[in-house]
Design a protein around this motif. Structure first.
Motif, PDB file in Angstrom:
ATOM      1  N   ASN A 230      -3.901   1.801  -2.559  1.00  0.00           N
ATOM      2  CA  ASN A 230      -3.941   3.203  -2.154  1.00  0.00           C
ATOM      3  C   ASN A 230      -4.929   3.420  -1.014  1.00  0.00           C
ATOM      4  OD1 ASN A 230      -2.134   4.291  -4.245  1.00  0.00           O
ATOM      5  ND2 ASN A 230      -3.756   3.637  -5.645  1.00  0.00           N
ATOM      6  N   SER A 231      -5.829   2.468  -0.874  1.00  0.00           N
ATOM      7  CA  SER A 231      -6.835   2.521   0.182  1.00  0.00           C
ATOM      8  C   SER A 231      -7.031   1.113   0.724  1.00  0.00           C
ATOM      9  CB  SER A 231      -8.161   3.073  -0.359  1.00  0.00           C
ATOM     10  OG  SER A 231      -8.663   2.221  -1.385  1.00  0.00           O
ATOM     11  N   ASN A 232      -7.716   1.035   1.848  1.00  0.00           N
ATOM     12  CA  ASN A 232      -8.155  -0.245   2.401  1.00  0.00           C
ATOM     13  C   ASN A 232      -7.012  -1.171   2.821  1.00  0.00           C
ATOM     14  OD1 ASN A 232     -11.208  -0.272   2.245  1.00  0.00           O
ATOM     15  ND2 ASN A 232     -10.682   0.317   0.140  1.00  0.00           N
ATOM     16  N   ASP A 233      -6.112  -0.663   3.668  1.00  0.00           N
ATOM     17  CA  ASP A 233      -5.299  -1.585   4.452  1.00  0.00           C
ATOM     18  C   ASP A 233      -6.245  -2.415   5.304  1.00  0.00           C
ATOM     19  OD1 ASP A 233      -2.907  -0.687   3.477  1.00  0.00           O
ATOM     20  OD2 ASP A 233      -2.341   0.433   5.270  1.00  0.00           O
ATOM     21  N   GLU A 234      -5.890  -3.687   5.537  1.00  0.00           N
ATOM     22  CA  GLU A 234      -6.833  -4.589   6.186  1.00  0.00           C
ATOM     23  C   GLU A 234      -6.254  -5.240   7.435  1.00  0.00           C
ATOM     24  OE1 GLU A 234      -9.039  -6.040   2.029  1.00  0.00           O
ATOM     25  OE2 GLU A 234      -8.083  -7.511   3.352  1.00  0.00           O
ATOM     26  N   PHE A 235      -7.146  -5.517   8.384  1.00  0.00           N
ATOM     27  CA  PHE A 235      -6.862  -6.367   9.538  1.00  0.00           C
ATOM     28  C   PHE A 235      -7.835  -7.534   9.455  1.00  0.00           C
ATOM     29  CE2 PHE A 235      -7.689  -7.400  14.107  1.00  0.00           C
ATOM     30  CZ  PHE A 235      -6.436  -7.930  14.387  1.00  0.00           C
ATOM     31  N   ASN A 236      -7.295  -8.748   9.309  1.00  0.00           N
ATOM     32  CA  ASN A 236      -8.100  -9.919   8.976  1.00  0.00           C
ATOM     33  C   ASN A 236      -7.972 -11.030  10.005  1.00  0.00           C
ATOM     34  OD1 ASN A 236      -9.145  -9.242   6.249  1.00  0.00           O
ATOM     35  ND2 ASN A 236      -6.976  -9.196   5.687  1.00  0.00           N
ATOM     36  N   ILE A 237      -8.941 -11.926   9.986  1.00  0.00           N
ATOM     37  CA  ILE A 237      -8.806 -13.245  10.603  1.00  0.00           C
ATOM     38  C   ILE A 237      -8.438 -14.223   9.497  1.00  0.00           C
ATOM     39  CG2 ILE A 237     -10.063 -15.160  11.663  1.00  0.00           C
ATOM     40  CD1 ILE A 237     -11.603 -13.170  13.322  1.00  0.00           C
ATOM     41  N   ASN A 248      -9.779  -8.106  -6.992  1.00  0.00           N
ATOM     42  CA  ASN A 248     -11.160  -7.756  -7.330  1.00  0.00           C
ATOM     43  C   ASN A 248     -11.865  -7.008  -6.212  1.00  0.00           C
ATOM     44  OD1 ASN A 248     -10.367 -10.589  -8.509  1.00  0.00           O
ATOM     45  ND2 ASN A 248     -11.740  -9.659 -10.008  1.00  0.00           N
ATOM     46  N   VAL A 249     -11.385  -7.214  -4.983  1.00  0.00           N
ATOM     47  CA  VAL A 249     -12.016  -6.585  -3.819  1.00  0.00           C
ATOM     48  C   VAL A 249     -10.926  -5.940  -2.974  1.00  0.00           C
ATOM     49  CG1 VAL A 249     -13.422  -6.951  -1.755  1.00  0.00           C
ATOM     50  CG2 VAL A 249     -13.850  -8.315  -3.815  1.00  0.00           C
ATOM     51  N   GLU A 250     -11.175  -4.703  -2.554  1.00  0.00           N
ATOM     52  CA  GLU A 250     -10.273  -4.008  -1.633  1.00  0.00           C
ATOM     53  C   GLU A 250     -11.070  -3.622  -0.396  1.00  0.00           C
ATOM     54  OE1 GLU A 250      -7.364  -1.188  -3.442  1.00  0.00           O
ATOM     55  OE2 GLU A 250      -8.617  -1.404  -5.223  1.00  0.00           O
ATOM     56  N   GLY A 251     -10.657  -4.137   0.754  1.00  0.00           N
ATOM     57  CA  GLY A 251     -11.392  -3.850   1.979  1.00  0.00           C
ATOM     58  C   GLY A 251     -12.716  -4.589   2.008  1.00  0.00           C
ATOM     59  N   PHE A 252     -13.763  -3.895   2.435  1.00  0.00           N
ATOM     60  CA  PHE A 252     -15.084  -4.507   2.540  1.00  0.00           C
ATOM     61  C   PHE A 252     -15.742  -4.635   1.161  1.00  0.00           C
ATOM     62  CE2 PHE A 252     -14.297  -2.417   6.628  1.00  0.00           C
ATOM     63  CZ  PHE A 252     -14.517  -3.476   7.502  1.00  0.00           C
ATOM     64  N   LEU A 271     -11.827  -7.507   9.463  1.00  0.00           N
ATOM     65  CA  LEU A 271     -12.409  -6.999  10.703  1.00  0.00           C
ATOM     66  C   LEU A 271     -12.383  -5.479  10.722  1.00  0.00           C
ATOM     67  CD1 LEU A 271     -11.008  -9.324  13.522  1.00  0.00           C
ATOM     68  CD2 LEU A 271     -13.000  -9.626  12.052  1.00  0.00           C
ATOM     69  N   ASP A 272     -11.356  -4.910  10.088  1.00  0.00           N
ATOM     70  CA  ASP A 272     -11.235  -3.456  10.035  1.00  0.00           C
ATOM     71  C   ASP A 272     -10.426  -3.090   8.800  1.00  0.00           C
ATOM     72  OD1 ASP A 272     -11.594  -0.835  10.788  1.00  0.00           O
ATOM     73  OD2 ASP A 272     -10.753  -1.083  12.799  1.00  0.00           O
ATOM     74  N   ALA A 273     -10.580  -1.851   8.337  1.00  0.00           N
ATOM     75  CA  ALA A 273      -9.851  -1.367   7.168  1.00  0.00           C
ATOM     76  C   ALA A 273      -9.597   0.122   7.329  1.00  0.00           C
ATOM     77  CB  ALA A 273     -10.627  -1.648   5.884  1.00  0.00           C
ATOM     78  N   TRP A 274      -8.521   0.602   6.688  1.00  0.00           N
ATOM     79  CA  TRP A 274      -8.109   1.999   6.806  1.00  0.00           C
ATOM     80  C   TRP A 274      -7.891   2.594   5.421  1.00  0.00           C
ATOM     81  CZ3 TRP A 274      -6.702  -1.969   9.868  1.00  0.00           C
ATOM     82  CH2 TRP A 274      -6.887  -1.829  11.250  1.00  0.00           C
ATOM     83  N   SER A 275      -8.507   3.751   5.185  1.00  0.00           N
ATOM     84  CA  SER A 275      -8.327   4.489   3.937  1.00  0.00           C
ATOM     85  C   SER A 275      -8.126   5.968   4.265  1.00  0.00           C
ATOM     86  CB  SER A 275      -9.545   4.334   3.029  1.00  0.00           C
ATOM     87  OG  SER A 275      -9.677   3.013   2.567  1.00  0.00           O
ATOM     88  N   PRO A 276      -7.145   6.632   3.610  1.00  0.00           N
ATOM     89  CA  PRO A 276      -6.132   6.053   2.726  1.00  0.00           C
ATOM     90  C   PRO A 276      -5.224   5.102   3.490  1.00  0.00           C
ATOM     91  CG  PRO A 276      -5.546   8.300   3.316  1.00  0.00           C
ATOM     92  CD  PRO A 276      -6.930   8.077   3.851  1.00  0.00           C
ATOM     93  N   CYS A 277      -4.365   4.411   2.755  1.00  0.00           N
ATOM     94  CA  CYS A 277      -3.514   3.404   3.383  1.00  0.00           C
ATOM     95  C   CYS A 277      -2.613   4.028   4.445  1.00  0.00           C
ATOM     96  CB  CYS A 277      -2.652   2.712   2.332  1.00  0.00           C
ATOM     97  SG  CYS A 277      -3.575   1.587   1.279  1.00  0.00           S
ATOM     98  N   ILE A 278      -2.514   3.334   5.571  1.00  0.00           N
ATOM     99  CA  ILE A 278      -1.617   3.761   6.642  1.00  0.00           C
ATOM    100  C   ILE A 278      -0.368   2.883   6.705  1.00  0.00           C
ATOM    101  CG2 ILE A 278      -3.464   4.768   8.016  1.00  0.00           C
ATOM    102  CD1 ILE A 278      -3.461   2.207   9.725  1.00  0.00           C
ATOM    103  N   ALA A 279      -0.327   1.814   5.891  1.00  0.00           N
ATOM    104  CA  ALA A 279       0.811   0.877   5.820  1.00  0.00           C
ATOM    105  C   ALA A 279       0.936   0.071   7.108  1.00  0.00           C
ATOM    106  CB  ALA A 279       2.112   1.590   5.486  1.00  0.00           C
ATOM    107  N   LEU A 306       3.012   5.882   2.233  1.00  0.00           N
ATOM    108  CA  LEU A 306       4.094   6.442   1.418  1.00  0.00           C
ATOM    109  C   LEU A 306       4.368   7.890   1.776  1.00  0.00           C
ATOM    110  CD1 LEU A 306       3.223   4.921  -2.085  1.00  0.00           C
ATOM    111  CD2 LEU A 306       4.975   4.168  -0.468  1.00  0.00           C
ATOM    112  N   GLY A 307       3.337   8.598   2.212  1.00  0.00           N
ATOM    113  CA  GLY A 307       3.517   9.992   2.582  1.00  0.00           C
ATOM    114  C   GLY A 307       4.030  10.195   3.988  1.00  0.00           C
ATOM    115  N   GLY A 308       4.027   9.125   4.785  1.00  0.00           N
ATOM    116  CA  GLY A 308       4.605   9.186   6.114  1.00  0.00           C
ATOM    117  C   GLY A 308       3.888  10.106   7.069  1.00  0.00           C
ATOM    118  N   GLN A 309       2.561   9.990   7.180  1.00  0.00           N
ATOM    119  CA  GLN A 309       1.839  10.881   8.087  1.00  0.00           C
ATOM    120  C   GLN A 309       0.988  10.142   9.111  1.00  0.00           C
ATOM    121  OE1 GLN A 309      -1.299  13.072   5.960  1.00  0.00           O
ATOM    122  NE2 GLN A 309      -0.913  11.768   4.182  1.00  0.00           N
ATOM    123  N   TYR A 310       1.030   8.805   9.097  1.00  0.00           N
ATOM    124  CA  TYR A 310       0.167   8.048  10.002  1.00  0.00           C
ATOM    125  C   TYR A 310       0.965   7.122  10.926  1.00  0.00           C
ATOM    126  CZ  TYR A 310      -3.118   9.470   6.334  1.00  0.00           C
ATOM    127  OH  TYR A 310      -3.849  10.193   5.420  1.00  0.00           O
TER     128      TYR A 310
END
Length: 464
Positions: A230-237, A248-252, A271-279, A306-310
Motif C-alpha cells: 500500500n506504500s513504498n513502491d521502490e526504485f532499486n539497484i 519484513n521491510v517496506e521501502g527504507f 534509491l527512492d520510494a513512493w508512498s502511497p503506492c503509485i504502481a 489502484l485508485g488511478g491518480q498518479y
C-alpha cells in the motif's frame, strides 16, 4: 508517372498531418507526439529490437512486430494465456538474444492456467523472418492470480535476469527454496551461471515483492522498479545476493523493527520510494543526445496505483555515478492513462510509451505513443522507409474523412470509437475512399486497416 504522383500525394498528406501533432516542451527541446499504434489490447512490454522494429507483448497473449516508420504491424506469435489475459497474469516480459544475426531468439514470459493457480513459462522462440516458431521451454514456475513479475533483461555477460513476484504469498520472498519473490539469473540456455551468488541456485536477489521493471545503466549498473503493498513502491539497484527485505521491510529501514531486520540481514535499501503506492512499472535508461534534458536518467512508467491518480512517465535524474536519484520530473499525466512500459529508439532518441487504459488492471483498446524531437538529426541510417503508408484527411473533421491507400492494397477497414465501439467497416476496393461522420458524436476515433502486409491504424478527431 501516375504511380509516382500518387506516392508523392500520399507523402504530402502524411507530412501535412504531422504539422497538426501535439507537442511537449522539455526544457529547450520540443517533442512531437504521435499515435504509433492504436487499438492494441493491453500492451505489457515494448522493446526496441535489433532488427530496427519495435516489438510488443500483449497481456492477452500476442507478440507484435511494429514498423516504427508507419506503425504498420504484424502479429508474430499468439499463445493461450492464463484467464485470457484478464487480470494481472498473461503474456509479460520479453528480451532478444544479443547475437541476433546468428541466433535470432526471442525470450518471452507467459502464464497459463485458470483462476488463481497456473504455470509461468520462460521460453525461447526462433524468429524465421515472419513469425516466432520452435518454442523451447527454459523454466517453469508457479503462477498466481497476482504478482507474477516478470521483466527480462539480457546482461553484457550474456546471462538473463528474470524478475518473479511472490504470487500473493509474501513468505515466498525470504524462502530460498522458492523461486518466487526473486530476481533470477540464468544462462541463456536456462542453466545456472557458475558465478551466481548462491551455489547451484538461479536466485540472484531475494526479498522482492513484485518487481516489474529492469534496466541497464552506465557502468553496468542494473536498476529495478518494484511494487509495494500500500506504500513504498521502490526504485532499486540490483545487487548480486541482495536481500530487499520484503515482507519484513517496506521501502527504507525506518522503523525500529525494520532497522533490526535490516541490520541482521544486510538489507539493500532503495534509491527512492513512493508512498502511497503509485504502481511503478517498466523502466529504461536514457542517455541519448536527442533529449539532452533527459540524459543520464531512468524513464519510469507509472500505472497510477489502484485508485488511478498518479499515472505518468517519471524521469528519474541520476547522479554522475548513477548510484543515487537527484530529482524527478513527471510527464503525460494529463492523458489519465496507466503507463505500462517505455522504450527508446537508439537511432532517433524517440521515446515510446505503452498505455493501458484508465483503471486497474488495465483495459483496451490502447495506444502506443511516440515522442520525437523532430529537430534532431541522427547522422545514422535508420530503418528503410515504410512500404505501406495510410493517409487520413482532414483531421480533425466535422463531416467526413478520406482514406488514401497505396496502389493495389487488398484488405478491409474498421472504424472504432476510443471505447471500442465499432462505427463502420468495409472492404478496401480502391485507393481512396470517403467516410461520412456528420452524425457521429464529437470525440476521438481510430481506423484499423488489415491488408496483405499487416495491420495499420490512424487516429482522428470529430469536432462539431
Amino acid at each position: 508517372m501516375l504511380k509516382k504522383l500518387n506516392f508523392v500525394l500520399l507523402a504530402l498528406v502524411v507530412s501535412l498531418a504531422a504539422l497538426a501533432q501535439p507537442t511537449w516542451e522539455v526544457g529547450n527541446t520540443t517533442l512531437t507526439e504521435y499515435d504509433l499504434v492504436t487499438g492494441v489490447q493491453i500492451p505489457w512490454e515494448i522493446l526496441w529490437g535489433p532488427d530496427g522494429h519495435l516489438w510488443m507483448t500483449s497481456r492477452k497473449g500476442e507478440v507484435l512486430r511494429i514498423d516504427p516508420a508507419s506503425g504498420n504491424y504484424t502479429v508474430v506469435l499468439e499463445k493461450t494465456v492464463m484467464n485470457g489475459g484478464n487480470g494481472e497474469p498473461g503474456m509479460l516480459g520479453m528480451a532478444m538474444h544479443p547475437d541476433w544475426d546468428n541466433t535470432p531468439l526471442v525470450y518471452i514470459v507467459y502464464c497459463t492456467g485458470n483462476g488463481g493457480n497456473g504455470i509461468e513459462h520462460l521460453s525461447s522462440f526462433e524468429w524465421n523472418g515472419s513469425e516466432l516458431v520452435n518454442e523451447e521451454a527454459i523454466l517453469t514456475i508457479q503462477a498466481g492470480g497476482i504478482h507474477n513479475g516478470s521483466r527480462l533483461l539480457v546482461l553484457p555477460d550474456n546471462t538473463l535476469l528474470m524478475t518473479t513476484g511472490d504470487v500473493g504469498s509474501s513468505s515466498n520472498s525470504q524462502n530460498m527454496n522458492s523461486l518466487q519473490g526473486k530476481t533470477l539469473r540464468l544462462n541463456l540456455d536456462g542453466s545456472v551461471p557458475d558465478d551466481n551468488p548462491f551455489p547451484n541456485s538461479l536466485v540472484y536477489t531475494f526479498g522482492n515483492r513484485n518487481s516489474q521493471g529492469l534496466a541497464l545503466g552506465e557502468n553496468s549498473v542494473i536498476y529495478s522498479s518494484e511494487h509495494g503493498q500500500n506504500s513504498n513502491d521502490e526504485f532499486n539497484i540490483v545487487t548480486a545476493g541482495g536481500n530487499y527485505g520484503w515482507p519484513n521491510v517496506e521501502g527504507f529501514c525506518n522503523t525500529s523493527a525494520e532497522q533490526t531486520f535490516c541490520a541482521e540481514n544486510d538489507v539493500v535499501e532503495p534509491l527512492d520510494a513512493w508512498s502511497p503506492c503509485i504502481a511503478v512499472n517498466g523502466i529504461e535508461f536514457y542517455n541519448h543526445e536527442a533529449i539532452p534534458e533527459w540524459q543520464n536518467s531512468v524513464l519510469m512508467s507509472v500505472l497510477g496505483g489502484l485508485g488511478g491518480q498518479y499515472e505518468r512517465l517519471s524521469v528519474l535524474h541520476l547522479s554522475e555515478d548513477g548510484l543515487s536519484v537527484t530529482s524527478e520530473d513527471q510527464y503525460f499525466s494529463s492523458f489519465n492513462q496507466r503507463v505500462r512500459d517505455v522504450a527508446v529508439n537508439p537511432n532517433t532518441g524517440s521515446v515510446y510509451v505503452a498505455l493501458n487504459g484508465t483503471s486497474y488492471p488495465g483495459s483496451g483498446p490502447n495506444i502506443i505513443k511516440e515522442f520525437r524531437n523532430e529537430a534532431f538529426g541522427t547522422g545514422v541510417a535508420g530503418p528503410a522507409a515504410s512500404e505501406f503508408e495510410l493517409g487520413l484527411f482532414p483531421n480533425p473533421t466535422s463531416a467526413y474523412f478520406n482514406l488514401l491507400f497505396p496502389e493495389n492494397t487488398e484488405g478491409s477497414y474498421q472504424v472504432f470509437s476510443y471505447n471500442g465501439q465499432l462505427m463502420t467497416e468495409g472492404n478496401v476496393l480502391k485507393k481512396e475512399l470517403r467516410v461520412d461522420v456528420s452524425n457521429w458524436s464529437g470525440g476521438s476515433y481510430f481506423v484499423l486497416v488489415q491488408h496483405q502486409g499487416g495491420t495499420i491504424t490512424r487516429t482522428f478527431q470529430v469536432q462539431h
